[in-house]
Design a protein around this motif. Structure first.
Motif, PDB file in Angstrom:
ATOM      1  N   ILE A 108      81.925 -44.850 -24.223  1.00  0.00           N
ATOM      2  CA  ILE A 108      81.025 -44.450 -23.137  1.00  0.00           C
ATOM      3  C   ILE A 108      80.223 -43.209 -23.500  1.00  0.00           C
ATOM      4  N   LEU A 109      80.800 -42.328 -24.292  1.00  0.00           N
ATOM      5  CA  LEU A 109      80.086 -41.107 -24.672  1.00  0.00           C
ATOM      6  C   LEU A 109      78.895 -41.413 -25.568  1.00  0.00           C
ATOM      7  N   LEU A 110      78.983 -42.448 -26.386  1.00  0.00           N
ATOM      8  CA  LEU A 110      77.849 -42.865 -27.202  1.00  0.00           C
ATOM      9  C   LEU A 110      76.734 -43.423 -26.314  1.00  0.00           C
ATOM     10  N   VAL A 111      77.112 -44.156 -25.286  1.00  0.00           N
ATOM     11  CA  VAL A 111      76.134 -44.688 -24.327  1.00  0.00           C
ATOM     12  C   VAL A 111      75.457 -43.541 -23.587  1.00  0.00           C
ATOM     13  N   VAL A 112      76.248 -42.579 -23.132  1.00  0.00           N
ATOM     14  CA  VAL A 112      75.698 -41.408 -22.438  1.00  0.00           C
ATOM     15  C   VAL A 112      74.722 -40.668 -23.349  1.00  0.00           C
ATOM     16  N   CYS A 113      75.071 -40.520 -24.606  1.00  0.00           N
ATOM     17  CA  CYS A 113      74.209 -39.849 -25.580  1.00  0.00           C
ATOM     18  C   CYS A 113      72.869 -40.585 -25.701  1.00  0.00           C
ATOM     19  N   GLY A 114      72.927 -41.908 -25.765  1.00  0.00           N
ATOM     20  CA  GLY A 114      71.700 -42.702 -25.834  1.00  0.00           C
ATOM     21  C   GLY A 114      70.830 -42.533 -24.606  1.00  0.00           C
ATOM     22  N   ILE A 115      71.447 -42.483 -23.451  1.00  0.00           N
ATOM     23  CA  ILE A 115      70.702 -42.292 -22.199  1.00  0.00           C
ATOM     24  C   ILE A 115      70.061 -40.911 -22.163  1.00  0.00           C
ATOM     25  N   GLU A 116      70.796 -39.896 -22.608  1.00  0.00           N
ATOM     26  CA  GLU A 116      70.243 -38.532 -22.648  1.00  0.00           C
ATOM     27  C   GLU A 116      69.033 -38.473 -23.581  1.00  0.00           C
ATOM     28  N   LEU A 117      69.141 -39.112 -24.744  1.00  0.00           N
ATOM     29  CA  LEU A 117      68.014 -39.141 -25.682  1.00  0.00           C
ATOM     30  C   LEU A 117      66.814 -39.858 -25.074  1.00  0.00           C
ATOM     31  N   LEU A 118      67.054 -41.009 -24.477  1.00  0.00           N
ATOM     32  CA  LEU A 118      65.969 -41.783 -23.871  1.00  0.00           C
ATOM     33  C   LEU A 118      65.284 -41.007 -22.754  1.00  0.00           C
ATOM     34  N   ALA A 119      66.073 -40.411 -21.868  1.00  0.00           N
ATOM     35  CA  ALA A 119      65.499 -39.658 -20.749  1.00  0.00           C
ATOM     36  C   ALA A 119      64.741 -38.423 -21.238  1.00  0.00           C
ATOM     37  N   GLY A 120      65.334 -37.680 -22.159  1.00  0.00           N
ATOM     38  CA  GLY A 120      64.691 -36.460 -22.659  1.00  0.00           C
ATOM     39  C   GLY A 120      63.374 -36.748 -23.365  1.00  0.00           C
ATOM     40  N   PHE A 121      63.387 -37.712 -24.285  1.00  0.00           N
ATOM     41  CA  PHE A 121      62.152 -38.039 -25.008  1.00  0.00           C
ATOM     42  C   PHE A 121      61.117 -38.694 -24.099  1.00  0.00           C
ATOM     43  N   SER A 122      61.563 -39.449 -23.102  1.00  0.00           N
ATOM     44  CA  SER A 122      60.626 -40.046 -22.147  1.00  0.00           C
ATOM     45  C   SER A 122      59.919 -38.969 -21.327  1.00  0.00           C
ATOM     46  N   LEU A 123      60.674 -37.946 -20.920  1.00  0.00           N
ATOM     47  CA  LEU A 123      60.055 -36.841 -20.183  1.00  0.00           C
ATOM     48  C   LEU A 123      58.986 -36.153 -21.033  1.00  0.00           C
ATOM     49  N   LEU A 124      59.291 -35.956 -22.305  1.00  0.00           N
ATOM     50  CA  LEU A 124      58.308 -35.315 -23.189  1.00  0.00           C
ATOM     51  C   LEU A 124      57.110 -36.235 -23.441  1.00  0.00           C
ATOM     52  N   ALA A 125      57.348 -37.533 -23.558  1.00  0.00           N
ATOM     53  CA  ALA A 125      56.259 -38.486 -23.779  1.00  0.00           C
ATOM     54  C   ALA A 125      55.339 -38.590 -22.561  1.00  0.00           C
ATOM     55  N   LEU A 126      55.892 -38.369 -21.375  1.00  0.00           N
ATOM     56  CA  LEU A 126      55.101 -38.455 -20.140  1.00  0.00           C
ATOM     57  C   LEU A 126      54.479 -37.116 -19.752  1.00  0.00           C
ATOM     58  N   ARG A 127      54.593 -36.151 -20.614  1.00  0.00           N
ATOM     59  CA  ARG A 127      54.003 -34.824 -20.359  1.00  0.00           C
ATOM     60  C   ARG A 127      52.499 -34.976 -20.137  1.00  0.00           C
ATOM     61  N   PRO A 128      51.931 -34.234 -19.188  1.00  0.00           N
ATOM     62  CA  PRO A 128      50.478 -34.328 -18.971  1.00  0.00           C
ATOM     63  C   PRO A 128      49.718 -34.030 -20.253  1.00  0.00           C
ATOM     64  N   ARG A 129      48.744 -34.841 -20.527  1.00  0.00           N
ATOM     65  CA  ARG A 129      47.942 -34.672 -21.755  1.00  0.00           C
ATOM     66  C   ARG A 129      47.046 -33.452 -21.620  1.00  0.00           C
ATOM     67  N   GLY A 130      46.903 -32.771 -22.746  1.00  0.00           N
ATOM     68  CA  GLY A 130      45.986 -31.622 -22.777  1.00  0.00           C
ATOM     69  C   GLY A 130      46.564 -30.338 -22.246  1.00  0.00           C
ATOM     70  N   LYS A 131      47.817 -30.358 -21.813  1.00  0.00           N
ATOM     71  CA  LYS A 131      48.443 -29.145 -21.297  1.00  0.00           C
ATOM     72  C   LYS A 131      49.482 -28.664 -22.291  1.00  0.00           C
ATOM     73  N   VAL A 132      49.117 -27.673 -23.061  1.00  0.00           N
ATOM     74  CA  VAL A 132      50.050 -27.127 -24.034  1.00  0.00           C
ATOM     75  C   VAL A 132      51.051 -26.228 -23.338  1.00  0.00           C
ATOM     76  N   THR A 133      50.600 -25.429 -22.395  1.00  0.00           N
ATOM     77  CA  THR A 133      51.473 -24.555 -21.620  1.00  0.00           C
ATOM     78  C   THR A 133      51.165 -24.751 -20.155  1.00  0.00           C
ATOM     79  N   SER A 134      51.983 -24.177 -19.324  1.00  0.00           N
ATOM     80  CA  SER A 134      51.756 -24.251 -17.880  1.00  0.00           C
ATOM     81  C   SER A 134      50.548 -23.402 -17.512  1.00  0.00           C
ATOM     82  N   PRO A 135      49.906 -23.763 -16.388  1.00  0.00           N
ATOM     83  CA  PRO A 135      48.766 -22.957 -15.941  1.00  0.00           C
ATOM     84  C   PRO A 135      49.184 -21.571 -15.533  1.00  0.00           C
TER      85      PRO A 135
END
Length: 135
Positions: A108-135
């Protein structure tokens, strides 16, 4: 006809899902710490063992949930979502360090690790385009 998928809306939904799952994981850890610990390959001994478990599996999970909720509400501040992603990605990163010395997690810990990777990288992939830093 519907327009293109709104990245900000998808990111907000993912952040809300992260907040929900993190909160539920913290609740499960509070209600049955020995069972949750055993499922992660841990054996809790003494006050310090339980204290450390609660710090990580309750405190850090609730902090991640709170940060994710704040990030979902403050969509114009991408740094909050990025910090949530880093919280999620720090856990598999630590497991990778351990993998060099001991081996990859199992079950189960390997599954949890996969979910954490998927969620973390998905959040970064969905980052607003053109915004390097916060306003």
């Amino acid at each position: 006809m519907a327009g293109p998928i709104n990245r900000a809306a998808l990111r907000a939904q993912l952040l809300k899902l992260v907040a929900t799952v993190s909160s539920l994981a913290a609740l499960a850890a509070m209600l049955d710490p020995d069972r949750v610990a055993a499922s992660m390959g841990l054996f809790l001994v003494g006050v310090n063992g339980y204290s450390q478990f609660y710090a990580i599996y309750v405190g850090v999970r609730l902090a991640t949930a709170g940060l994710a909720l704040l990030a979902a509400r403050q969509g114009d501040q991408p740094i909050l979502g990025d910090l949530t992603a880093l919280f999620l990605l720090a856990q598999p990163a630590g497991r990778m360090v351990a993998a060099f010395a001991i081996g990859l997690p199992k079950g189960i810990l390997l599954v949890v690790c996969g979910i954490e990777l998927l969620a973390g990288f998905s959040l970064l992939a969905l980052r607003p385009r053109g915004k390097v830093t916060s306003p």
